[in-house]
Each structure stands twice: as C-alpha cells, then as structure tokens.
Design a protein around this motif. Structure first.
Motif, PDB file in Angstrom:
ATOM      1  N   ALA A 295     -39.423  32.575  28.262  1.00  0.00           N
ATOM      2  CA  ALA A 295     -40.307  32.845  27.114  1.00  0.00           C
ATOM      3  C   ALA A 295     -40.394  31.616  26.219  1.00  0.00           C
ATOM      4  O   ALA A 295     -41.465  31.249  25.730  1.00  0.00           O
ATOM      5  CB  ALA A 295     -39.783  34.044  26.330  1.00  0.00           C
ATOM      6  N   HIS A 296     -39.258  30.952  26.034  1.00  0.00           N
ATOM      7  CA  HIS A 296     -39.233  29.747  25.191  1.00  0.00           C
ATOM      8  C   HIS A 296     -40.116  28.648  25.807  1.00  0.00           C
ATOM      9  O   HIS A 296     -40.823  27.938  25.076  1.00  0.00           O
ATOM     10  CB  HIS A 296     -37.787  29.260  25.043  1.00  0.00           C
ATOM     11  N   GLU A 297     -40.067  28.532  27.134  1.00  0.00           N
ATOM     12  CA  GLU A 297     -40.925  27.518  27.776  1.00  0.00           C
ATOM     13  C   GLU A 297     -42.404  27.810  27.506  1.00  0.00           C
ATOM     14  O   GLU A 297     -43.196  26.911  27.261  1.00  0.00           O
ATOM     15  CB  GLU A 297     -40.645  27.476  29.287  1.00  0.00           C
ATOM     16  N   MET A 298     -42.742  29.100  27.549  1.00  0.00           N
ATOM     17  CA  MET A 298     -44.135  29.464  27.243  1.00  0.00           C
ATOM     18  C   MET A 298     -44.441  29.165  25.765  1.00  0.00           C
ATOM     19  O   MET A 298     -45.541  28.714  25.434  1.00  0.00           O
ATOM     20  CB  MET A 298     -44.374  30.943  27.584  1.00  0.00           C
ATOM     21  N   ASP A 299     -43.468  29.395  24.885  1.00  0.00           N
ATOM     22  CA  ASP A 299     -43.665  29.069  23.459  1.00  0.00           C
ATOM     23  C   ASP A 299     -43.983  27.583  23.308  1.00  0.00           C
ATOM     24  O   ASP A 299     -44.881  27.200  22.547  1.00  0.00           O
ATOM     25  CB  ASP A 299     -42.406  29.374  22.635  1.00  0.00           C
ATOM     26  N   GLN A 300     -43.224  26.755  24.027  1.00  0.00           N
ATOM     27  CA  GLN A 300     -43.421  25.301  23.917  1.00  0.00           C
ATOM     28  C   GLN A 300     -44.806  24.908  24.424  1.00  0.00           C
ATOM     29  O   GLN A 300     -45.483  24.078  23.842  1.00  0.00           O
ATOM     30  CB  GLN A 300     -42.339  24.553  24.707  1.00  0.00           C
ATOM     31  N   HIS A 301     -45.197  25.527  25.535  1.00  0.00           N
ATOM     32  CA  HIS A 301     -46.533  25.259  26.067  1.00  0.00           C
ATOM     33  C   HIS A 301     -47.587  25.680  25.033  1.00  0.00           C
ATOM     34  O   HIS A 301     -48.537  24.931  24.768  1.00  0.00           O
ATOM     35  CB  HIS A 301     -46.720  26.022  27.377  1.00  0.00           C
ATOM     36  N   PHE A 302     -47.393  26.851  24.458  1.00  0.00           N
ATOM     37  CA  PHE A 302     -48.353  27.377  23.476  1.00  0.00           C
ATOM     38  C   PHE A 302     -48.473  26.434  22.272  1.00  0.00           C
ATOM     39  O   PHE A 302     -49.560  26.197  21.749  1.00  0.00           O
ATOM     40  CB  PHE A 302     -47.901  28.780  23.044  1.00  0.00           C
ATOM     41  N   ILE A 303     -47.340  25.864  21.860  1.00  0.00           N
ATOM     42  CA  ILE A 303     -47.368  24.959  20.697  1.00  0.00           C
ATOM     43  C   ILE A 303     -48.021  23.627  21.058  1.00  0.00           C
ATOM     44  O   ILE A 303     -48.795  23.073  20.282  1.00  0.00           O
ATOM     45  CB  ILE A 303     -45.925  24.687  20.183  1.00  0.00           C
ATOM     46  N   ASN A 304     -47.707  23.128  22.259  1.00  0.00           N
ATOM     47  CA  ASN A 304     -48.050  21.728  22.549  1.00  0.00           C
ATOM     48  C   ASN A 304     -49.326  21.494  23.342  1.00  0.00           C
ATOM     49  O   ASN A 304     -49.923  20.428  23.220  1.00  0.00           O
ATOM     50  CB  ASN A 304     -46.883  21.069  23.301  1.00  0.00           C
ATOM     51  N   ALA A 305     -49.734  22.439  24.179  1.00  0.00           N
ATOM     52  CA  ALA A 305     -50.883  22.147  25.061  1.00  0.00           C
ATOM     53  C   ALA A 305     -52.186  22.152  24.269  1.00  0.00           C
ATOM     54  O   ALA A 305     -52.364  22.976  23.367  1.00  0.00           O
ATOM     55  CB  ALA A 305     -50.948  23.183  26.174  1.00  0.00           C
ATOM     56  N   PRO A 306     -53.104  21.240  24.604  1.00  0.00           N
ATOM     57  CA  PRO A 306     -54.415  21.286  23.947  1.00  0.00           C
ATOM     58  C   PRO A 306     -55.093  22.628  24.214  1.00  0.00           C
ATOM     59  O   PRO A 306     -54.821  23.269  25.245  1.00  0.00           O
ATOM     60  CB  PRO A 306     -55.203  20.153  24.624  1.00  0.00           C
ATOM     61  N   MET A 307     -55.961  23.025  23.312  1.00  0.00           N
ATOM     62  CA  MET A 307     -56.581  24.359  23.407  1.00  0.00           C
ATOM     63  C   MET A 307     -57.194  24.623  24.789  1.00  0.00           C
ATOM     64  O   MET A 307     -57.049  25.705  25.343  1.00  0.00           O
ATOM     65  CB  MET A 307     -57.695  24.512  22.372  1.00  0.00           C
ATOM     66  N   ALA A 308     -57.887  23.621  25.323  1.00  0.00           N
ATOM     67  CA  ALA A 308     -58.623  23.833  26.567  1.00  0.00           C
ATOM     68  C   ALA A 308     -57.698  23.934  27.776  1.00  0.00           C
ATOM     69  O   ALA A 308     -58.136  24.278  28.869  1.00  0.00           O
ATOM     70  CB  ALA A 308     -59.628  22.707  26.782  1.00  0.00           C
ATOM     71  N   GLU A 309     -56.398  23.635  27.577  1.00  0.00           N
ATOM     72  CA  GLU A 309     -55.442  23.734  28.691  1.00  0.00           C
ATOM     73  C   GLU A 309     -54.280  24.637  28.313  1.00  0.00           C
ATOM     74  O   GLU A 309     -53.196  24.534  28.883  1.00  0.00           O
ATOM     75  CB  GLU A 309     -54.898  22.338  29.025  1.00  0.00           C
ATOM     76  N   ASN A 310     -54.503  25.483  27.362  1.00  0.00           N
ATOM     77  CA  ASN A 310     -53.430  26.292  26.806  1.00  0.00           C
ATOM     78  C   ASN A 310     -53.576  27.724  27.335  1.00  0.00           C
ATOM     79  O   ASN A 310     -54.529  28.434  26.999  1.00  0.00           O
ATOM     80  CB  ASN A 310     -53.559  26.251  25.278  1.00  0.00           C
ATOM     81  N   MET A 311     -52.630  28.128  28.178  1.00  0.00           N
ATOM     82  CA  MET A 311     -52.802  29.401  28.904  1.00  0.00           C
ATOM     83  C   MET A 311     -53.025  30.601  27.977  1.00  0.00           C
ATOM     84  O   MET A 311     -53.995  31.345  28.164  1.00  0.00           O
ATOM     85  CB  MET A 311     -51.611  29.626  29.834  1.00  0.00           C
ATOM     86  N   PRO A 312     -52.161  30.820  26.971  1.00  0.00           N
ATOM     87  CA  PRO A 312     -52.419  31.981  26.102  1.00  0.00           C
ATOM     88  C   PRO A 312     -53.745  31.866  25.349  1.00  0.00           C
ATOM     89  O   PRO A 312     -54.436  32.866  25.171  1.00  0.00           O
ATOM     90  CB  PRO A 312     -51.259  31.988  25.118  1.00  0.00           C
ATOM     91  N   VAL A 313     -54.090  30.641  24.930  1.00  0.00           N
ATOM     92  CA  VAL A 313     -55.348  30.468  24.188  1.00  0.00           C
ATOM     93  C   VAL A 313     -56.522  30.800  25.115  1.00  0.00           C
ATOM     94  O   VAL A 313     -57.450  31.532  24.726  1.00  0.00           O
ATOM     95  CB  VAL A 313     -55.471  29.022  23.638  1.00  0.00           C
ATOM     96  N   LEU A 314     -56.471  30.303  26.340  1.00  0.00           N
ATOM     97  CA  LEU A 314     -57.573  30.569  27.276  1.00  0.00           C
ATOM     98  C   LEU A 314     -57.706  32.066  27.543  1.00  0.00           C
ATOM     99  O   LEU A 314     -58.812  32.616  27.526  1.00  0.00           O
ATOM    100  CB  LEU A 314     -57.346  29.813  28.590  1.00  0.00           C
ATOM    101  N   MET A 315     -56.559  32.727  27.767  1.00  0.00           N
ATOM    102  CA  MET A 315     -56.647  34.175  28.037  1.00  0.00           C
ATOM    103  C   MET A 315     -57.200  34.922  26.826  1.00  0.00           C
ATOM    104  O   MET A 315     -57.974  35.873  26.969  1.00  0.00           O
ATOM    105  CB  MET A 315     -55.285  34.729  28.458  1.00  0.00           C
TER     106      MET A 315
END
Ligand code: F6P
Length: 528
Positions: A295-315
């Motif tokens: 879950a923490h790894e997903m948190d880090q991705h959510f914080i750091n990935a640009p919007m267009a490559e951000n899995m939770p943002v895209l979903m």
C-alpha cells in the motif's frame, strides 16, 4: 470559487462527450497500433490496461487537464501531512500514515503520530506471534484454534476481504470467522461449530458503540460464559480493536489487549490499523507488514507520478468520464479470482460511503453526479448471471476486470480457463458480434462496452495492499474533483439514530413515526 461545471475543462469534456458517444472503441485501435502500449501501465506487481475505453487521445488529454486544474495536488499534500480534510468531523485523514515505511513525522495536534503507530504495530506483532505459536493460552491451557472477528462495515469488510484473498498464506491450525450482521442467525451459526476453550474473539469497533457489534459481542460473551469460563476468563478470549479504551475495558477486555487506533482513521480505511489484527493473525505479522508495504508503494506512486501516468488518477478520471459525461450510473467490479470474492462488497463501502454525497465541502448542492453505484461478483460466475444485461441490455456499465496471473500449483488448467474467459469477455464487450452473418437483432451484441483490466502478478499480501490503496486513492481523487468530503457518512448516522429511537419508543410513543412505519411496527410487536 468557480463552479466545477463552469470550468473550461468541464465544458470541454461535455462537448467531447457529445462527439465521442458515437465512436467505436475498436476504431481507436485501428487508428493507433500503439494504443495498448500507450494506455497501459505497471506499478510494482500491478498492471493496468485501460485501452479498451471509450476514450480518445483528446478525451484523455482533457481529463488529465481536469485533474491538473483541480485542487488535487494541494489536497493530496494535505491528506498525507495530516491537515484536517474531513471538515465535517474536524479530522485529518491518515490511513497513509498507518502504512508509512518512513520515519517522516506526521503531526496531529502538534504531536507526531508515528511513534504511536509503531507502538501499536509492535503490540500487533507480539500478540499475533503469541497466538500463532500457541504461546497464548485459553482459560484451560489450550492453544487458540478459531478466531472470530466481530465487527461491521469498515470493521469487518477490510480484514474479511483480505483474509479470504490471502487464505493460501493463512496459519494452518487456525480458522477465521467474521460475524457482522445483527441477525442472530449469523453469530449462532458460527458459534455452533466452536469450542469456547480454543476460541478467540476480536471485538472490532472504532467507536465501541455500534449496535450490531455490541449485541454480537455480548452474545459471544454469554455463550462463552455459559459453555466454559468465568468472568475472569473473558480476558483470555476477548480482545478489542478500538479507539474507545474505556468501553472496551468495561466490556471485560484487559487494558493490554485493547489494540488502539485513532479518530483520524476512517472506518472504511482502517484495515491498515489494528482493525487489521485478524490479517496479522491469519498470515503472520510479516505478511501484514508486506500488505502495508504494498500500500505504501502505491502511496509513493500516487504522490510522485505525473498525472498522465498516475494509476489512481487515471482510474479516477476514467470513472468521472463515464459518470459525468457518458451517462453511466454504475461501476461493475468483476474479479476473475475466487479469492477476491469479497472485493466487490469491500469496494462498495469504500466508494459508496465515501462519495455518495450531494453537497460540496462548503455544503452547497452539487449540479453534477458524484459516486457511482458499485456492484459486482466474481467471474466466471457473473457470466452466467448478469453479463447478459451488460452485453445486450439498455444500460451502459463500465467494468473493472481483475485477475492474478500466477496460478496456484495444481490449478493450472482451471486458471487458464479462468483468465481466457476474462479476456474473452473484455474482448466481446468491446467488439460485440461484429461478423454480420446473422441479421436477426435478437442475436446482435452491439459491443462498444468499456472495461479496464487490472492484473496482479500474483496474489500476495504486497500486491493486495497495492490494489486496495489504488482504489482508495481513486475514490479520493474523484472526491477532490467533485469537491465533496469523501470521509464522512452522515447518511449512515441517520439510520443508526432512528433505529435507536424506534427501539426506545416502540412501547410508548410510536405516533412519532410516519403511518407506514406505525403500521409495520404494529405487525412487529405481535412477535415481541
Ligand atoms: O457503516 C457506517 C460505519 O460508521 C462505518 O463507517 C464503520 O466502518 C462502521 O459503521 C462500523 O463502525 P464501528 O467500527 O465504530 O463499529
């Protein structure tokens, strides 16, 4: 503040909704051979294919713009740092701190909460190891063989779903049971099979005031006392996960066996806290830590990935597209994995209790749709139940297909059939019956039905943690864009209050209720 529906991005999306409606998804693939590569991404052990959506490049760009022009960056930072974003309950929202793997302080009311989180993790470790090893003894010196979690809503669905999903990792000598319903048949059915001397009850309730849970806990304690121990033995068989230490102690639970958590953990976001105790007991503390790490790894991705490559943002954006611009009312969740059969129920609470709101954070009515109706069932069972409507009915339902790639040893043939069925369905929903050989409309499947496919490399605690955090953040992003408070649930509170009033007034003052309720209560009273 500019109303959402008047914003440039919203208006652009409204226009695009009208023109895109008649597009065929399959034509997007014909026009762009790289669509699959472009519209798929991997985060750790999770792979998302979002290419089979009714979404052109232009729509995707407009959706990303919507997110970029929203308060997302600011609100995300506020959530992670412990600002009060649950405004109606005046609380921060810090489930991300519960799974943090760093020592970065998170300050609430001037105090770093991380040391308390570590202390409770240590308590969970020591207790789960004692129970799993057999060192923890019941009143007559036997080890624990059955664990019963008594809780409801967020105090049931998360640990219940996770224990079932990770069943293959469970302790071989301990069985797990989840009792939630106030219907007495639920607890009686479970108790009937148990030996009180070897049973441990976890009373899981944030508030220690939820009617269903308290009634079930009292019934369990009565059963225990009738069949075995004395009052003094209750402490060896009952523990609690709660923010309400006082009430837990009054129930007879030993002070040291109250597993604390905090007001800033929302019920439906609480499986990472001591509400996850059954998970640690089932798969071991290390497994529980892996769940948190995922879950923490997903948190880090959510914080750091640009919007267009951000899995939770895209979903989240894909969901918003269908709900607000394409007229979808519901979101189907179809895991092709029997281990995930509780996932639709879990996601139902996560999404619907969070985003089932119709006023914005300032209390103003919204003039757009918010959270979808979330529903679902495992494949391939769903294929033989509701898929007909999805293929040929009048509704437009986006689907999330979810599966784990790695088969369990000995199930390879079944697993291959399972996965190929899922892929066949996703293909059929998009393509429809396009061969044109049969012109009878009864046979026609129009296709153009959108879906995402989420693949876990393997069903491990880490990947499950990432999957759940992914959906949590999807819900959060949607809430931010809709400008609603995803963290309160006043509608649920209303039902709880009226249930209390009905039982208090049934003998004296039923006239306070509407004529229908009065009539129904008259029938009910004949039986009590
Ligand atoms: O269903 C409403 C709710 O308030 C949830 O948010 C919560 O998870 C559940 O009731 C149970 O509450 P508690 O953990 O306090 O018993």
């Amino acid at each position: 503040m500019l109303q959402l529906t008047r914003s440039v991005s919203w208006q652009a999306l409204t226009r695009l909704g009208e023109v895109t409606r008649n597009d065929r998804i399959r034509d997007y693939f014909a026009a762009d051979p790289k669509r699959f590569e472009k519209m798929s991404l991997r985060v750790g052990g999770l792979f998302l294919d979002y290419s089979k959506h009714h979404i052109s490049d232009e729509v995707m760009e407009a959706l990303v713009e919507l997110a970029e022009h929203s308060a997302l960056v600011q609100r995300r930072a506020q959530m992670f740092s412990g600002d009060i974003i649950n405004v109606t309950e005046n609380r921060p929202v810090l489930h991300t701190a519960l799974r943090s793997q760093t020592n970065t302080p998170v300050i609430v009311d001037g105090k770093d909460v991380m040391p308390e989180i570590h202390k409770t993790r240590e308590q969970i470790r020591a207790f789960s190891e004692a129970v799993r090893s057999g060192e923890w003894k019941g009143f007559d010196g036997q080890r624990i063989r059955d664990v019963v979690n008594i809780g409801i809503g967020g105090s049931d669905l998360g640990p219940n779903m996770a224990c079932r999903a990770l069943l293959k990792h469970r302790h071989p000598e301990i069985n797990f049971h989840f009792v939630s319903n106030v219907d007495g048949n639920h607890i009686q059915k479970v108790l009937k099979r148990l030996d009180p001397a070897t049973t441990l009850f976890i009373v899981s309730t944030k508030t220690f005031s939820t009617q269903e849970t308290l009634l079930n806990a009292k019934t369990a304690r009565r059963w225990f006392l009738e069949h075995a121990g004395q009052d003094a033995d209750v402490g060896a068989h009952f523990v609690a996960a709660s923010t309400n230490r006082k009430a837990a102690k009054e129930f007879g639970i030993r002070e040291e066996n109250v597993f604390e958590f905090w007001a800033w953990v929302g019920g439906r976001y609480s499986m990472w806290s001591s509400i996850g105790l059954p998970i640690a007991l089932s798969i071991g503390y290390e497994g529980f830590m892996e769940l948190l790490e995922g879950a923490h790894e997903m948190d880090q991705h959510f914080i750091n990935a640009p919007m267009a490559e951000n899995m939770p943002v895209l979903m989240a954006l894909i969901g918003i597209w269908y709900i607000n611009f394409m007229g979808a009312e519901t979101q189907a969740i179809v895991p092709y994995d029997q281990a995930l059969h509780q996932l639709p129920a879990f996601l139902q609470q996560l999404d619907m209790e969070s985003n089932g709101k119709s006023v914005d954070i300032f209390g103003r009515p919204v003039d757009y749709k918010t959270g979808p109706i979330v529903w679902g069932e495992t494949g391939s069972n769903g294929q033989h139940a509701f898929f007909q409507l999805l293929h040929q009915g009048t509704r437009y339902v986006p689907i999330d297909f979810i599966a784990s790639l790695k088969p369990e040893p000995g199930t390879e043939e079944h697993h291959f059939a399972l996965i190929t069925n899922m892929l066949a369905q996703a293909n059929a929903f998009m393509e429809g019956s396009q061969d044109g050989s049969n012109l009878d409309p009864h046979y026609n499947c129009p296709g153009n039905r959108p879906s995402s496919t989420l693949l876990l490399d393997e069903m491990t605690p880490r990947n499950l943690g990432a999957l759940i955090a992914l959906y949590e953040h999807k819900v959060f992003v949607q809430g931010v864009i809709w400008n609603i408070n995803s963290f309160d649930q006043w509608g649920v509170q209303l039902g709880k209050r009226i249930a209390g009033e009905i039982s208090a007034r049934i003998d004296t003052d039923v006239k306070a209720f509407d004529p229908s309720t009065q009539g129904l209560l008259a029938l009910v009273r004949e039986h009590f």
